[in-house]
Design an enzyme around this catalytic site. Structure first.
Site, short mmCIF file in Angstrom:
data_model
loop_
_atom_site.label_atom_id
_atom_site.label_comp_id
_atom_site.label_asym_id
_atom_site.label_seq_id
_atom_site.Cartn_x
_atom_site.Cartn_y
_atom_site.Cartn_z
CG HIS A 16 -1.99 1.03 1.20
ND1 HIS A 16 -3.32 0.77 1.37
CD2 HIS A 16 -1.92 2.38 1.01
CE1 HIS A 16 -4.02 1.89 1.30
NE2 HIS A 16 -3.19 2.89 1.08
CG HIS A 18 -1.42 6.29 -2.16
ND1 HIS A 18 -2.59 6.14 -2.88
CD2 HIS A 18 -1.68 5.82 -0.91
CE1 HIS A 18 -3.53 5.62 -2.10
NE2 HIS A 18 -3.00 5.41 -0.90
CG HIS A 74 -1.39 15.55 -7.36
ND1 HIS A 74 -2.66 15.23 -6.94
CD2 HIS A 74 -0.68 14.39 -7.26
CE1 HIS A 74 -2.71 13.95 -6.60
NE2 HIS A 74 -1.53 13.44 -6.78
NE ARG A 109 -1.65 13.76 -10.61
CZ ARG A 109 -0.51 14.43 -10.72
NH1 ARG A 109 -0.50 15.68 -11.14
NH2 ARG A 109 0.65 13.86 -10.43
CG ASP A 148 -9.21 11.31 -6.43
OD1 ASP A 148 -10.01 11.14 -5.47
OD2 ASP A 148 -8.52 12.32 -6.56
N GLY A 181 -8.61 8.31 -2.55
CA GLY A 181 -9.12 9.68 -2.58
C GLY A 181 -9.88 9.99 -1.30
CD GLU A 211 -8.82 6.16 3.85
OE1 GLU A 211 -9.45 6.31 2.79
OE2 GLU A 211 -7.73 6.71 4.09
CG ASP A 292 -1.50 5.62 3.28
OD1 ASP A 292 -1.82 5.41 2.10
OD2 ASP A 292 -2.22 6.25 4.07
CG ASP A 293 0.35 8.62 1.29
OD1 ASP A 293 0.31 8.58 0.06
OD2 ASP A 293 -0.65 8.43 2.02
#
Ligand code: 5GP
Length: 354
Positions: A16, A18, A74, A109, A148, A181, A211, A292-293
């Protein structure tokens, strides 16, 4: 946090992660320097610096704050070259942290100003994955395309179409579909037909679920059932979930991707020892420790294993088993799973268990 070499040397599975949330400070600096060299207008990253400084000081962060950081990143990662640089660096950093099998995920994107399309976005990720393989990095990398839920249904439909195409043409690198998202946005049930369509074409489903407390939504998602659940924070009764949800997850043995630091920093879990890892792990349910991140939450997978072990008093043998059992949850066939089990067996003698 000082990470004990045992956790660094432990062979690990990351399921997991991103891509843009995993961006390191070094990569941000690299992209800013590149933009400056190319005479591009500099992005104001003060908010990101403040966020990172706050993390170091142990200040309280918010769930919404994480999404503000994603929006800022982003803006920096707005072209195909940047997507490739971030992906390459993230893979190298995971490899350096002892991750031997990695499933990345990312939301394609379109950025008309730079000519990036959802398709060229995915191609850039895949080219970086191939480059890492050609460079001989000791890590196997697979990719999941993400929907997302904060964006509209038309975008979700396009993303699934793209995921199906790349699943068929990527030679096994694209393995699944993620739904992520902002969980406060839109009704997730509207996205379920797209998830089913993806699954029918062979894509595996890794779905962010529960979540935030939302019984109706969580029940609809676990009943799919997905191939893995991301977070699963509020599945339990009395905690925003229900017994029916828990029973369904147990019935399907749906593995949970658990991201401890992410949940603490995002304040969806009040303290490490209150983390739902304990409930599921004690019940013998498949649990996979993930980051996760790692960029946004300033962590590493080794650190997440160490936090889990120290919070829940796991022995090194138990930590080893946790890592080994994660192999069961990967989106790959038995040949790959056997290959990884053999690799784990070879690595075990190199670790200090006392
Ligand atoms: P990217 O898809 O651009 O590579 O990674 C950042 C994106 O991943 C975010 O914009 C968001 O859609 C998703 N994401 C990252 N972390 C989380 C999380 O903890 N929860 C949810 N629901 N989505 C996340």
């Amino acid at each position: 946090m000082e990470v004990d070499p045992f956790y660094r040397n432990l062979p690990k599975i990351e399921l997991h992660a991103h891509i843009n949330g995993s961006i390191s400070t070094e990569t941000i600096d690299e992209l800013l320097a590149k933009n400056q060299q190319e005479g591009k207008q500099q992005l104001d990253i003060t908010a990101l610096q403040r966020w990172k400084a706050g993390l170091e000081k142990g200040e309280s962060m918010t769930f919404d704050g994480c999404f503000d950081m994603f929006r800022l990143i982003h803006q920096l990662v707005d072209n195909c070259e940047a997507v490739a640089i971030v992906t390459r660096n993230v893979i190298r950093e995971f490899a350096e942290d002892g991750v031997r099998y990695l499933e990345l995920r990312s939301t394609p994107r379109d950025v008309p100003e730079t000519g990036m399309t959802k398709r060229s976005y995915v191609e850039s990720v895949l080219s970086a994955i191939h480059e890492s393989k050609d460079a001989g990095l000791d890590i196997i990398v697979r990719f999941m395309i993400a929907i997302d839920r904060g964006r509209d249904l038309k975008t979700a439909q396009e993303t699934v179409k793209l995921a199906k195409e790349f699943y068929a043409s990527s030679g096994g690198v694209v393995v699944g579909l993620d739904l992520s998202g902002d969980p406060n946005k839109n009704d997730v049930r509207d996205y379920i037909p797209f998830l089913k369509e993806a699954r029918e074409s062979g894509l595996k489903l890794a779905i962010h679920t529960a979540e935030i407390p939302n019984v109706t939504e969580s029940l609809a998602l676990v009943q799919l059932p997905p191939d893995r659940i991301g977070h699963g924070t509020f599945l339990q009764p009395g905690d925003g979930g229900s017994q029916e949800i828990v029973n369904t997850v147990i019935k399907y043995k749906t593995p949970l991707e658990l991201c401890l630091s992410s949940n603490i920093i995002g304040q969806t879990v009040t303290s490490f020892d209150n983390h739902h890892f304990k409930f599921w792990y004690d019940g013998g349910h498949p649990c996979v420790i993930c980051t996760d991140d790692k960029g946004i939450f300033a962590t590493s997978l080794s650190q997440e294993y160490q936090i889990t072990a120290s919070t829940f008093n796991l022995t090194r043998d138990q930590v080893w088993e946790l890592s080994l059992k994660s192999i069961e949850a990967i989106f790959a066939d038995d040949v790959m799973k056997d290959k990884l089990r053999n690799l784990w067996a070879n690595e075990k003698s190199k670790l200090e268990f006392t």
